[in-house]
Design a protein around this motif. Structure first.
Motif, short mmCIF file in Angstrom:
data_model
loop_
_atom_site.label_atom_id
_atom_site.label_comp_id
_atom_site.label_asym_id
_atom_site.label_seq_id
_atom_site.Cartn_x
_atom_site.Cartn_y
_atom_site.Cartn_z
N GLY A 1 0.81 -1.21 0.00
CA GLY A 1 0.00 0.00 0.00
C GLY A 1 0.84 1.26 0.00
O GLY A 1 0.87 1.99 0.98
N ILE A 2 1.53 1.51 -1.11
CA ILE A 2 2.37 2.71 -1.17
C ILE A 2 1.69 3.81 -1.99
O ILE A 2 0.92 3.53 -2.91
CB ILE A 2 3.78 2.41 -1.74
CG1 ILE A 2 3.72 1.82 -3.15
CG2 ILE A 2 4.56 1.48 -0.82
CD1 ILE A 2 5.09 1.70 -3.80
N ASP A 3 1.98 5.05 -1.61
CA ASP A 3 1.45 6.22 -2.31
C ASP A 3 2.59 7.17 -2.61
O ASP A 3 3.39 7.46 -1.73
CB ASP A 3 0.49 7.01 -1.38
CG ASP A 3 -0.74 6.22 -1.04
OD1 ASP A 3 -1.70 6.27 -1.82
OD2 ASP A 3 -0.73 5.56 0.02
N PHE A 4 2.67 7.63 -3.84
CA PHE A 4 3.55 8.75 -4.16
C PHE A 4 3.20 9.31 -5.52
O PHE A 4 2.51 8.66 -6.32
CB PHE A 4 5.05 8.39 -4.09
CG PHE A 4 5.50 7.32 -5.08
CD1 PHE A 4 5.49 5.99 -4.74
CD2 PHE A 4 5.94 7.68 -6.35
CE1 PHE A 4 5.92 5.01 -5.63
CE2 PHE A 4 6.38 6.71 -7.26
CZ PHE A 4 6.35 5.37 -6.89
N VAL B 1 13.42 11.47 -2.79
CA VAL B 1 13.70 10.06 -2.55
C VAL B 1 12.60 9.49 -1.66
O VAL B 1 12.23 10.10 -0.66
CB VAL B 1 15.05 9.91 -1.82
CG1 VAL B 1 15.30 8.45 -1.46
CG2 VAL B 1 16.19 10.45 -2.65
N ALA B 2 12.09 8.32 -2.04
CA ALA B 2 11.22 7.57 -1.14
C ALA B 2 12.06 6.45 -0.56
O ALA B 2 12.65 5.67 -1.31
CB ALA B 2 10.02 7.01 -1.88
N ILE B 3 12.15 6.40 0.76
CA ILE B 3 12.90 5.31 1.39
C ILE B 3 11.92 4.17 1.63
O ILE B 3 10.88 4.35 2.28
CB ILE B 3 13.54 5.76 2.71
CG1 ILE B 3 14.55 6.89 2.43
CG2 ILE B 3 14.23 4.58 3.40
CD1 ILE B 3 15.32 7.35 3.65
N ALA C 1 9.81 7.10 4.48
CA ALA C 1 10.13 8.53 4.43
C ALA C 1 10.14 8.95 2.97
O ALA C 1 10.48 8.16 2.10
CB ALA C 1 11.48 8.81 5.05
N LEU C 2 9.72 10.18 2.72
CA LEU C 2 9.71 10.67 1.35
C LEU C 2 9.96 12.17 1.36
O LEU C 2 9.17 12.92 1.92
CB LEU C 2 8.35 10.36 0.70
CG LEU C 2 8.24 10.48 -0.81
CD1 LEU C 2 6.95 9.84 -1.31
CD2 LEU C 2 8.33 11.90 -1.31
N THR D 1 13.07 15.48 -0.18
CA THR D 1 14.34 15.74 -0.88
C THR D 1 15.46 15.15 -0.02
O THR D 1 15.33 15.09 1.21
CB THR D 1 14.59 17.25 -1.04
OG1 THR D 1 14.71 17.82 0.27
CG2 THR D 1 13.45 17.93 -1.79
N PRO D 2 16.58 14.73 -0.64
CA PRO D 2 17.68 14.22 0.16
C PRO D 2 18.10 15.25 1.22
O PRO D 2 18.34 14.89 2.38
CB PRO D 2 18.80 13.99 -0.86
CG PRO D 2 18.08 13.73 -2.14
CD PRO D 2 16.85 14.60 -2.09
N ALA D 3 18.12 16.52 0.86
CA ALA D 3 18.55 17.56 1.80
C ALA D 3 17.61 17.63 3.01
O ALA D 3 18.05 17.73 4.15
CB ALA D 3 18.62 18.91 1.10
N ALA D 4 16.30 17.54 2.75
CA ALA D 4 15.34 17.63 3.86
C ALA D 4 15.43 16.39 4.75
O ALA D 4 15.33 16.49 5.97
CB ALA D 4 13.92 17.80 3.33
N LEU D 5 15.63 15.22 4.12
CA LEU D 5 15.77 14.00 4.93
C LEU D 5 16.97 14.11 5.85
O LEU D 5 16.91 13.75 7.02
CB LEU D 5 15.92 12.78 4.01
CG LEU D 5 14.66 12.37 3.23
CD1 LEU D 5 15.01 11.29 2.20
CD2 LEU D 5 13.57 11.87 4.17
N LEU D 6 18.06 14.65 5.30
CA LEU D 6 19.28 14.79 6.10
C LEU D 6 19.14 15.88 7.14
O LEU D 6 19.62 15.74 8.27
CB LEU D 6 20.47 15.11 5.19
CG LEU D 6 20.89 13.97 4.27
CD1 LEU D 6 21.93 14.46 3.26
CD2 LEU D 6 21.46 12.82 5.09
N ALA D 7 18.44 16.95 6.78
CA ALA D 7 18.31 18.09 7.70
C ALA D 7 17.60 17.68 8.97
O ALA D 7 17.84 18.25 10.04
CB ALA D 7 17.57 19.24 7.01
N GLY D 8 16.73 16.67 8.86
CA GLY D 8 16.03 16.17 10.04
C GLY D 8 16.99 15.73 11.13
O GLY D 8 16.64 15.72 12.31
#
Ligand code: ADP
Length: 312
Positions: free
Chosen positions: A22-25, A206-208, A216-217, A219-226
């Protein structure tokens, strides 16, 4: 209109393996989108459903508006795939391979006559295009595979683990080619990978994926910024949970510090690493300590408790 739209898509294989749950993107036109996850996460199954070779168990997916289950021919017409396994015919020249593909996809011969040399040039194959593909190096053959996929002017290009099994030099060269595809702004690219740096380098978002779910879904930058700009990693000899509690009491670690096995990872969120390391020594938690910038592997680790690198 989105180039790719995936809604509650699931696949359970006969025998009961729930590969995609059940994935959504949605992927905008012109975007480069990555599905990042270790082997077995469900990436190939997702690409299989999007390219109409695997029938979804439930949910839906659209390519340029066409439903992959209800309008598979239209969905296939607007898309193209570069598989992990090569499909070019090694006994034929690069040009012949491209010509045959053009004919298969109904590209007008006159149009193909101009388009094929242009593609060959774009992919650095101009000097080789009249040699049998069997004489190409691994990297040249992959470039021919991508050129082949673009012959039909797809709006969506799928790249399934495009650099797996290539040596580092050829990988780097191919990454350049794929990065270059971005400049064709009309082209939407979905790629799957278990290489972090590939996802970081190439993808707008990126969707992990972990065990068939998107965890998680962004931008790479936003994922890292977390995780902030820096983190400290330490190995703990004794109880990991009491070490985490001590670090939190001391104000070194926040709620997002996490442990996997004996390894504790502490995002610093503005604390200085030398202060944090001094505090860790004070608390007698020593073991090996290091400070570094976060990677997507840390993001994955925090979300799933698994290391992407180890799992791959
Ligand atoms: P990935 O591409 O991320 O490595 P896959 O989509 O290939 O993941 O696999 C997801 C899960 O589905 C795995 O557990 C895999 O063993 C299983 N799987 C893949 N293909 C089939 C199949 N044809 N029949 C049964 N199980 C499958």
């Amino acid at each position: 209109m989105n180039a790719i739209e995936v809604t509650k898509l699931s696949k359970t294989y006969p025998g009961g393996v729930a590969a995609v749950k059940g994935i959504d993107f949605a992927v905008a036109a012109g975007e480069v989108f990555g599905l990042l996850g270790p082997n077995g996460a469900g990436k190939s199954t997702t690409v299989g459903m999007l390219t109409t070779t695997i029938e979804p168990s439930s949910g839906s997916a659209r390519l340029a508006g066409f439903d992959v289950a209800e309008e598979p021919l239209d969905a296939r017409r607007v898309s193209s795939v570069v598989f992990q396994d090569p499909v070019v015919d090694r006994s034929l020249t690069g040009r012949r391979n491209l010509e045959i593909h053009a004919r298969l996809w109904g590209v007008e011969p006159r149009e193909a006559e101009g388009w094929i040399p242009e593609l060959a040039a774009t992919f650095g194959l101009a000097d080789l295009v009249d040699r049998p593909a069997g004489t190409y190096s691994g990297g040249q053959r992959r470039r021919l595979e991508i050129a082949r996929a673009l012959v039909s002017h797809p709006r969506v290009l799928f790249l399934d683990e495009p650099t797996v099994g290539l040596d580092p030099r050829i990988r780097a060269e191919l990454l350049e080619v794929i990065a270059g595809l971005r400049s064709r702004s009309e082209l939407t690219v979905l790629l799957t990978t278990h290489y972090l740096e590939e996802a970081e380098r190439l993808c707008d978002r990126v969707a992990i994926i972990h065990a068939g779910r998107i965890v998680a879904l962004d931008t790479p930058a936003a994922l890292l910024a977390g995780l902030g700009r820096q983190l400290v990693e330490l190995r703990v000899d004794g109880s990991v949970s009491s070490a985490l509690a001590a670090l939190r009491d001391r104000g070194v670690a926040g709620e997002d510090a996490f442990a996997v096995g004996s390894r504790v990872t502490v995002p610093l969120h503005g604390h200085s690493s030398s202060e944090a390391i001094a505090a860790i020594h004070d608390l007698g938690l020593a073991g090996a300590i290091s400070a570094r910038e976060p990677t997507l592997d840390d993001v994955y680790l925090r979300l799933t408790g698994d290391s992407l690198a180890a799992a791959a």
